[in-house]
Structure formats: structure tokens, C-alpha cells
Design an enzyme around this catalytic site. Structure first.
Site, mmCIF file in Angstrom:
data_model
loop_
_atom_site.group_PDB
_atom_site.id
_atom_site.type_symbol
_atom_site.label_atom_id
_atom_site.label_comp_id
_atom_site.label_asym_id
_atom_site.label_seq_id
_atom_site.Cartn_x
_atom_site.Cartn_y
_atom_site.Cartn_z
ATOM 1 N N LYS A 289 21.543 -17.611 -10.031
ATOM 2 C CA LYS A 289 20.470 -17.761 -11.021
ATOM 3 C C LYS A 289 21.024 -18.297 -12.342
ATOM 4 O O LYS A 289 20.418 -19.158 -12.986
ATOM 5 C CB LYS A 289 19.771 -16.413 -11.264
ATOM 6 C CG LYS A 289 18.995 -15.924 -10.046
ATOM 7 C CD LYS A 289 18.623 -14.444 -10.119
ATOM 8 C CE LYS A 289 18.287 -13.951 -8.714
ATOM 9 N NZ LYS A 289 18.172 -12.478 -8.625
ATOM 10 N N LYS B 68 31.308 -3.226 -9.439
ATOM 11 C CA LYS B 68 30.893 -4.423 -10.182
ATOM 12 C C LYS B 68 31.663 -4.567 -11.501
ATOM 13 O O LYS B 68 31.638 -5.588 -12.149
ATOM 14 C CB LYS B 68 29.382 -4.398 -10.451
ATOM 15 C CG LYS B 68 28.526 -4.474 -9.177
ATOM 16 C CD LYS B 68 27.047 -4.379 -9.505
ATOM 17 C CE LYS B 68 26.156 -4.247 -8.281
ATOM 18 N NZ LYS B 68 25.919 -5.521 -7.569
HETATM 19 C C1 26Q Z 1 20.477 3.730 1.493
HETATM 20 C C2 26Q Z 1 20.275 5.022 1.957
HETATM 21 C C3 26Q Z 1 19.617 5.945 1.170
HETATM 22 C C4 26Q Z 1 19.121 5.574 -0.065
HETATM 23 C C5 26Q Z 1 19.316 4.261 -0.523
HETATM 24 C C6 26Q Z 1 20.010 3.355 0.247
HETATM 25 C C7 26Q Z 1 20.235 1.976 -0.252
HETATM 26 C C8 26Q Z 1 19.281 1.327 -1.028
HETATM 27 C C9 26Q Z 1 19.502 0.058 -1.508
HETATM 28 C C10 26Q Z 1 21.404 1.298 0.029
HETATM 29 C C11 26Q Z 1 21.615 0.005 -0.444
HETATM 30 C C12 26Q Z 1 20.660 -0.626 -1.227
HETATM 31 C C13 26Q Z 1 20.826 -1.982 -1.782
HETATM 32 C C14 26Q Z 1 21.847 -2.775 -1.551
HETATM 33 C C15 26Q Z 1 21.964 -4.088 -2.188
HETATM 34 O O1 26Q Z 1 21.186 -4.461 -3.041
HETATM 35 N N1 26Q Z 1 22.961 -4.891 -1.789
HETATM 36 C C16 26Q Z 1 23.151 -6.218 -2.346
HETATM 37 O O2 26Q Z 1 22.473 -7.155 -1.539
HETATM 38 C C17 26Q Z 1 22.470 -8.437 -2.130
HETATM 39 C C18 26Q Z 1 21.624 -9.345 -1.252
HETATM 40 O O3 26Q Z 1 22.294 -9.653 -0.063
HETATM 41 C C19 26Q Z 1 23.883 -8.949 -2.290
HETATM 42 O O4 26Q Z 1 23.827 -10.163 -2.988
HETATM 43 C C20 26Q Z 1 24.742 -7.943 -3.052
HETATM 44 O O5 26Q Z 1 26.082 -8.372 -3.063
HETATM 45 C C21 26Q Z 1 24.620 -6.573 -2.422
HETATM 46 O O6 26Q Z 1 25.302 -5.614 -3.201
#
Ligand code: 26Q
Length: 799
Positions: A646, A537
């Protein structure tokens, strides 16, 4: 009619007051004379709650009666934020998420209810949500997020429980000439449902968010063990069970293979599926009608085990043939991908899955076998493709590739912005497009709910817009914003618009003063970057740019300085606790702020602020107060981004790369209303290759910034040596140097544009007028039509 009967009491002040008093005096058994803040909060929310419950019950009864197809949104995160604006300061964010993915789920629930879709959210009821961030000596410190003991918005359903099995072994049994697999032994943990009503806007539809909490299955604790004197182990068992829903993993876009995380996933998925199947069975339809009644959307790969669990239920428990069951499974699921970052793609060691879920691993192997057989048949001459697409990665140790399992087990796969959806088709999922054809892959560009992100966060702007767009209809049909464009020439309107922005900046300036002690001038240009801290980012690009600005100002004569535009650079966001580099970035931002903010040569010309503990309720204060916000990820890395939407919707402009939804925002609002810079995603691979195998010369202006840091201007240079080395020595993976010049130049253009206040305001209004596309209502309608095949349930307005 429903509006008059049901909501009238909300707007009728006296009626509402009576209800609050009634709750203080009866429900809480208190006198109005010793009603403290907590009591006032409790009574106020209870008064609201009574109305909500009526609508909720009616919606649920009606959905049961009509029994049309329902949508189930499975998400490990729902980043809600439940504040009633300024009733009292008691209310606390429901911070059950990390960032974009969790907040998207919350926006989707709002749109599903507002559009009257029969829909459920399923998640985990974490005891501890995302940690609270404190900044101590410029460093992030994590503090546990204690949930409010009294949460009026959740309803425990102690009668809705599911016993979930872990570990054990699989035995083959033959009954009536049929051999079946039986999963036996191991341990049982009980899932208890907690329901949260989700009211739609301007409709009585109130859907349900069901969150599962874990509990030891033997009740309070094992009395057998207790009576035998084994007190410790009976308590330990209870604690182990409760650990499952204890804490939200604080990683964002990073996969870490911990056993407890896999336990959370299966616990939540198995409880949810049991609930969904139980509801389907009530209608006594044949199994092949399951996909006509049920659509399940997987929010990223986190709930992928649901595919395996449904196959297990159908084959092992309900006795269906494999192929018939598999057709039902693939007809039911849709999978949304939120990332192309390789480090974020979920994989689980085969040995761990075998240990925790032995039957599921067998089923995964069978799914993979049948899949690979079909691939081999279709591509007989290609030996490599089988290795590439196998759900089991033949590594050391072997791994289950969850994204591949999700693709194979779903009928549709979607990305979250056009560029992102194209990228997954041409990179990480390329082989699967060959195998299944392009129709299985689609795009649904993200959106945000205008009810929260405009009407609630920015009530004055919402009111001004309503006055030009024929009332509040635009909150349900955001394309109506286009009526604003015809008022751009109206001087009085532009003035009101500017006044509202200024007032929002004054409010944020006060928040900054209260929380950091730094006084900022609201007439400055407010430049904001708030989001999770991550190298992709590129908050480091931003802070390097700030240092460059500081050096430029320092090199000026006092007379030259007087001509400069004052700026406040505002940062906010949490770093995953184990993400060391992200924490270094936070430290650098704070160290730069400490020097710049007290530099008398600079004064108001530059202030650098790091806002502690960025979350949904802070976002509601920050978004309306931004002049320009930064969405500057390395091209091709941010799947969509939603804060970009937003900020523009709140009348701020953005500076950004050609990445994620920035591209579609540009297409909608026009190139002249956005500040784009930097390399394009198609050039990234070649640039990275050149860094590693060719020559990599650092941008000279960035070099000066690095030298200044190394001279100790911002504290001990050793603290920041890794950040600099990432660019200078380690291949500059995120292209900070490649994009630096373009970034600095574009900020010059921002300054120039801001000097022309009339032109700036016109850009802001034009942009808002053209943002209609980015409502989550449009987004949900696309899912409903292209993926779920569900229809809204007409509202019964007689009730
Ligand atoms: C996975 C395995 C173990 C522990 C945690 C995770 C994990 C948790 C959260 C992996 C990924 C996330 C979150 C990802 C995320 O927020 N991605 C975002 O999603 C948004 C909605 O689609 C997008 O706008 C963003 O670009 C994207 O980064």
C-alpha cells in the site's frame, strides 16, 4: 450500455439529488427543512443502494441460471471499511477483522467481483467488531466498537436460517443392514443470514457477502419457561445463543483456546456449508460432481471444521461411502496458511471438541486413522513420522492440530509470499511435503486492490497517473503503471507528483494536530510504522532507533543540528488486550513522544507521534502521506505483509528486512529503490542458538539507549524493564540487538537519499511504475487457475 443506463444517474447530479430528496421525503418521511446529518446520510446511502440492488439481483439471477462453478471464501474476518468519502462523517468502518488477514479477505472480494467471478464470501456478523483504541496517559485502553444501528449496506434475510446443533451424544442405529451414526440431543442455535452486496469496479457484477448472526432457536424466548415463571432462564438462553456472534476475538497471530471461539467457528462453518450444499442440491447433479461446482477456500485454519462437517453431511446424512465422500471433500477445499509462528498455530483440546462436537471428534479420529495408515504404508521403516504428522498431538491434554487437518483435507495448500511458502515447506509442514509430494504446496503472493488503496485513498495521485497511462484502465490492469517510467525525466510531472505528496502530508499533519495537539512540519521526512503491535513486527526496534536519533541530536552543537534533516516518526496500531508486552511498547512510544516533542533543543528536528485507533479509514489518510514506511519484522516471521504494498503504491519508499513480500517488492522495483537491512532468515536459527548457548553482547549503541531509558529520561524506568530484559537477559528472540547497527546505518542512508529530492521522487515514481504485480486481481487470477479451477462469468452488458 449498462454503464450508460445504470451508472449515468450517479454522475448526473440532478438525478441523484432528486433521488436523495425522494428518500428524505418518502422513505424517511421527513421534510428537507429538518434533514439532519443522519437523515442526509441515510437518504444518500439509500439512493446509492437502489442502484446497487438492481445489479446485485441481476448478478445473482445470472449466476443461478448459468450455474457454473462457484468460489466460496470462508473467512472469520472481513475488514471492510464502508466510508463514502466525506458525504457525511456518519459512516463507520465495518471493522470485522484484526489486521492483514481480514483486510486481505476484503481486497479479495473486491477483485472477485471486479473480475466477474461467481463468488461468495462467508463470515460472522459480529455485534462488536475490533475494539476502539483510546490512549489514556500513554496507555492503550479498549472501548467496545458499537455497530451503527442503521447500516444501509446489509440486508437481513430472516427467511434464510439454519439451525446449528451443539453438544449432545452420538448413537449408532442400524437401518436396512447399514449402521449409521446419529448425533442427538444437545442444544440448537439459529443462524440468520445478513447479506452485503459487493460491487465490482467498472462492471455490473455484484457478488454477495453472507454474514451469519446467532439467535435463540425458540424465537424471542422460551414461552413455555416464561409461562412457568422461569423468566430468567428463558432470557438467559436467548442471551447465550446471541453470545456466539457477539464479539470478534481481538488476537492477531496468537491462538487462544477458548470454548466460545470454537463455538463461533463451528456455528459459522456449519451454517455456510448448509447453504452451499443446499445451493448445489438445487441442480440435482450427482454428488461426485460437487468439486466441479464448488471450490471452498479456507482463510487460515479458522474454518477447518468445514472439512469435517462436509464429510459428516456426506456420510451421515447423505449416506455416501467414506472413501467416495472423502474424495469429494479433498477435491473441494484449499487451505491458505498465513503464519509460521508456533504460538499462532491453532490447536484445540480433544476433550473440548468431544464435548462440543462429539460426532466431529469421531470423524477427526477416523480421518487421522486412514491418513496415518497410508503414511505407515509409504514409510514403513520410519516410526517417528507417525507421531510427528498425527492430527492428534499426544500431549497432556491431547490436542487437535488444525493445520494438519486442513492439509490432509485439502487438495492445495498455499503460503502468501515466496519466502513464506518456501519456509512452510521446509519447516512446519516438511513431513507433509514428503508424504504428498511438492505439488500439493504452492505460493500465491498477496496483493491489494488498487481501487481502494490508490484510487479512493489517493484520488489526486490516481488522476495524475491516469493522465500519463491512458486513462483509468490501469485500475483494472495494474501492469499499465509501467508507462510512468518514460515520464520520469519530465520535470513538470515530477513537480506535480511532489506537490501531491506534500498535500497528502499537510492533510495528515492536520489530522495529527487535531487528534494529538502536536504540530508537525509537513516538510519533514514522514517516517511511518502502522500495523498491529507485535514483538515480531519490532516496533521496539523502531522506538529504540528513535531514541538513538534523539540522543545523537542532543549531543550535537546548535550549528551541527541546523544541518540535520527534520523527521516525524509516526506510529499506530492496536495491541491485543491480553498482550502485555505489546502494551508496554505502546507506552514507551508515548513516553518518548512526551519528552521529545516538548524539547526545545530539538524543535522540528524530531517529533514522535502515536496515532490513536489505527484502522482502515485512518490507513487511507496515512498511506498517501508517507515518505518512508517501516516493514522491519525479524526475518522469516512476517508471512507477507500487505501494507508494504500500500505504501509503495502511494509513492512512498520503504525500509525493511528481507522478509515476506518485501523480497518480491525488491525484485520488482529494484534494489536501489528500497532500504533493506538486517540478518537473513537462514541465519536466524543460529543467532538464536548463539544467544542462548554462547555469548550475547549487546550492540553498544543500543546499550546507550537502554541506559538512557534506565536513567529515567522517559519516565519510570521500571515500566520498561521487561522490554530491555527481553533483549539483554532473555535471549533476544527477535534479534533486536543483532539488527540494530544495520538499522541505524540504513536510516542514515534514508536521510542522505531524501536530501536529494529529485533523486527521491525519481525512486518513488520508478517504484510505483513497477508495482503492477501486487494487485489482488493478479492474486485472484492465480487462485482461480491453480487452486479453484473456476472461470469468470461473462458480463451481460445488455441489461
Ligand atoms: C486464532 C485463534 C483464536 C483467536 C484468534 C486467532 C487469530 C486471529 C487472527 C489468529 C490469527 C489472526 C490473523 C492473522 C493475520 O492477520 N496474519 C497476517 O496475514 C496477512 C495476510 O496474508 C499477512 O500479510 C501477514 O504477514 C500475516 O501476519
Amino acid at each position: 450500455a449498462w454503464k450508460r443506463n445504470q451508472i449515468a444517474s450517479f454522475t448526473d447530479k440532478d438525478g441523484f439529488e432528486k433521488e436523495v430528496v425522494r428518500h428524505v421525503e418518502t422513505t424517511l418521511a421527513r421534510s428537507m427543512f429538518n434533514c439532519d446529518e443522519i437523515a442526509a446520510y441515510s437518504a444518500t446511502s439509500l439512493a446509492f443502494r437502489d442502484r446497487l440492488i438492481t445489479h446485485w439481483n441481476k448478478t445473482q439471477q445470472r449466476q443461478t441460471y448459468v450455474d457454473s462453478k462457484r468460489v466460496y471464501y470462508l473467512s472469520l474476518e472481513f475488514l471492510m471499511g464502508f466510508r463514502i468519502e466525506d458525504v457525511v462523517k456518519q459512516e463507520h468502518d465495518a471493522a470485522l477483522g484484526n489486521g492483514g488477514l481480514g483486510r486481505l479477505a476484503a481486497c479479495f472480494l473486491d477483485s472477485l467481483a471486479t473480475l466477474n467471478f461467481p463468488a461468495w464470501g462467508y463470515g460472522l456478523r459480529y455485534r462488536y467488531g475490533i475494539f476502539k483504541q483510546e490512549i489514556i496517559d500513554g496507555y492503550q485502553v479498549e472501548v467496545p466498537d458499537y455497530w451503527l444501528d442503521f447500516n444501509p449496506w446489509e440486508f437481513p434475510r430472516h427467511d434464510v436460517t439454519v439451525d446449528i446443533q451443539f453438544f449432545g451424544q452420538v448413537n449408532k442405529k442400524t437401518t436396512g443392514g447399514r449402521t449409521i451414526s446419529v448425533w442427538e440431543g444437545g442444544e440448537i442455535v439459529r443462524a440468520v443470514a445478513y447479506d452485503v452486496p459487493i460491487p465490482g469496479y467498472d462492471t455490473p457484477t455484484t457478488n454477495n457477502l453472507r454474514l451469519w448472526s446467532s439467535k435463540a432457536s425458540g424465537g424471542e424466548f422460551d414461552f413455555q419457561k416464561f409461562n412457568n415463571g422461569d423468566y430468567e432462564s428463558s432470557v438467559a438462553e436467548q442471551q447465550r445463543a446471541e453470545t456466539i456472534s457477539a464479539v470478534l476475538y481481538p488476537n492477531d497471530n496468537l491462538e487462544r483456546g477458548k470454548e466460545l471461539r470454537l463455538k463461533q467457528q463451528y456455528f459459522w462453518v456449519a451454517a455456510s456449508l448448509y447453504d452451499i450444499v443446499r445451493r448445489f442440491k438445487k441442480s440435482r447433479r450427482p454428488w461426485n460432481e460437487f468439486p466441479d461446482q464448488v471450490a471452498i477456500q479456507l482463510n487460515d485454519t479458522h474454518p477447518t471444521l468445514a472439512i469435517v462437517e462436509l464429510q459428516r453431511i456426506l456420510v451421515d446424512i447423505e449416506g455416501l461411502e467414506w472413501d467416495a465422500a472423502w474424495e469429494i471433500v479433498t477435491g473441494t477445499f484449499g487451505y491458505t496458511n498465513h503464519t509460521v509462528l508456533p504460538e499462532a498455530l491453532e490447536k484445540w483440546p480433544v476433550g473440548l471438541v468431544q464435548h462440543l462436537l462429539p460426532r466431529h471428534l469421531q470423524i477427526i479420529y477416523d480421518i487421522n486413522l486412514f491418513f496415518l495408515q497410508s503414511v505407515e504404508k509409504a514409510f514403513p521403516s520410519d516410526r517417528e513420522i507417525l507421531r510427528r504428522v498425527s492430527i492428534i498431538e499426544e500431549s497432556q491434554p491431547k490436542m487437535v492440530r488444525m493445520a494438519f487437518l486442513a492439509i490432509v483435507g485439502s487438495h492445495k495448500v498455499n503460503g502468501v509470499a515466496e519466502l513464506h511458502s518456501d519456509l512452510i515447506k521446509t519447516t512446519i509442514f516438511k513431513d507433509f511435503v514428503e508424504i504428498y509430494g511438492p505439488d500439493k504446496f504452492t505460493n500465491v503472493t498477496n496483493g491489494i486492490t488498487p481501487r481502494r488503496w490508490l484510487h479512493q485513498a489517493n484520488p489526486r495521485l490516481s488522476e495524475l497517473i491516469a493522465s500519463k497511462c491512458g486513462g483509468n484502465e490501469f485500475l483494472k490492469d495494474l501492469t499499465l503503471l509501467n508507462q510512468l517510467e518514460k515520464h520520469i525525466g519530465d520535470k513538470k510531472f515530477r513537480k506535480e507528483w511532489a506537490e501531491i505528496k506534500y498535500a497528502n502530508k499537510v492533510r495528515l499533519a492536520k489530522h495529527i494536530k487535531d487528534t494529538t495537539g502536536v504540530v508537525v512540519n509537513p516538510a519533514s521526512l514522514f517516517d511511518v510504522q502502522v500495523k498491529r503491535i507485535h514483538e515480531y513486527k519490532r516496533q521496539q526496534l523502531n522506538i529504540f532507533g528513535v531514541i538513538h536519533r534523539y540522543l545523537t541530536l542532543k549531543a550535537m552543537t546548535p550549528d551541527e543540528r541546523k544541518k540535520q534533516l527534520p523527521r516525524v516518526s509516526i506510529f499506530g496500531g492496536k495491541a491485543a488486550p491480553g498482550y502485555w508486552m505489546a502494551k508496554q511498547i505502546i507506552h514507551l512510544i508515548n513516553s518518548v513522544g512526551a519528552v521529545v516533542n516538548k524539547d526545545e533543543d530539538i524543535g522540528d528536528l524530531l517529533k514522535v507521534i502515536f496515532l490513536e485507533d489505527y484502522n482502515v479509514s485512518k490507513a487511507e489518510i496515512i498511506c498517501p502521506a508517507s515518505d518512508i514506511s517501516e516493514h522491519i519484522s525479524t526475518a522469516g516471521t512476517e508471512a507477507s505483509g500487505t501494507s508494504n504494498m500500500k505504501f509503495v503504491l502511494n509513492g512512498g519508499l520503504i525500509i525493511g528486512t528481507c522478509d515476506g513480500a518485501n523480497i518480491e517488492i525488491t525484485r520488482e522495483i529494484g534494489e536501489s529503490n528500497i532500504f533493506l537491512f538486517g540478518n537473513l532468515s537462514e541465519d536466524v536459527e543460529d543467532l538464536r542458538h548463539a544467544h542462548n548457548y554462547g555469548s550475547h553482547t549487546i550492540d553498544p549503541d543500543l546499550d546507550k539507549v537502554f541506559n538512557e531509558i534506565e536513567d529515567g529520561t522517559f519516565g519510570n524506568p521500571h515500566d520498561f524493564s521487561a522490554m530491555i530484559a527481553a533483549v539483554r537477559q532473555h535471549g533476544d528472540y527477535y534479534l533486536v540487538s543483532d539488527d540494530f547497527h544495520s538499522y541505524i546505518e540504513t536510516h542514515q542512508l534514508v536521510d542522505e537519499a531524501y536530501r536529494n529530492q529529485d533523486g527521491w521522487i525519481a525512486k518513488c515514481i520508478t517504484s510505483v511504475a513497477r508495482m503492477g504485480f501486487f494487485t489482488s486481481d493478479r492474486c485472484i487470477n492465480e487462485y482461480a487457475e491453480e487452486i479453484w479451477n473456476v472461470e469468470p462469468l461473462a458480463v451481460d452488458r445488455r441489461s
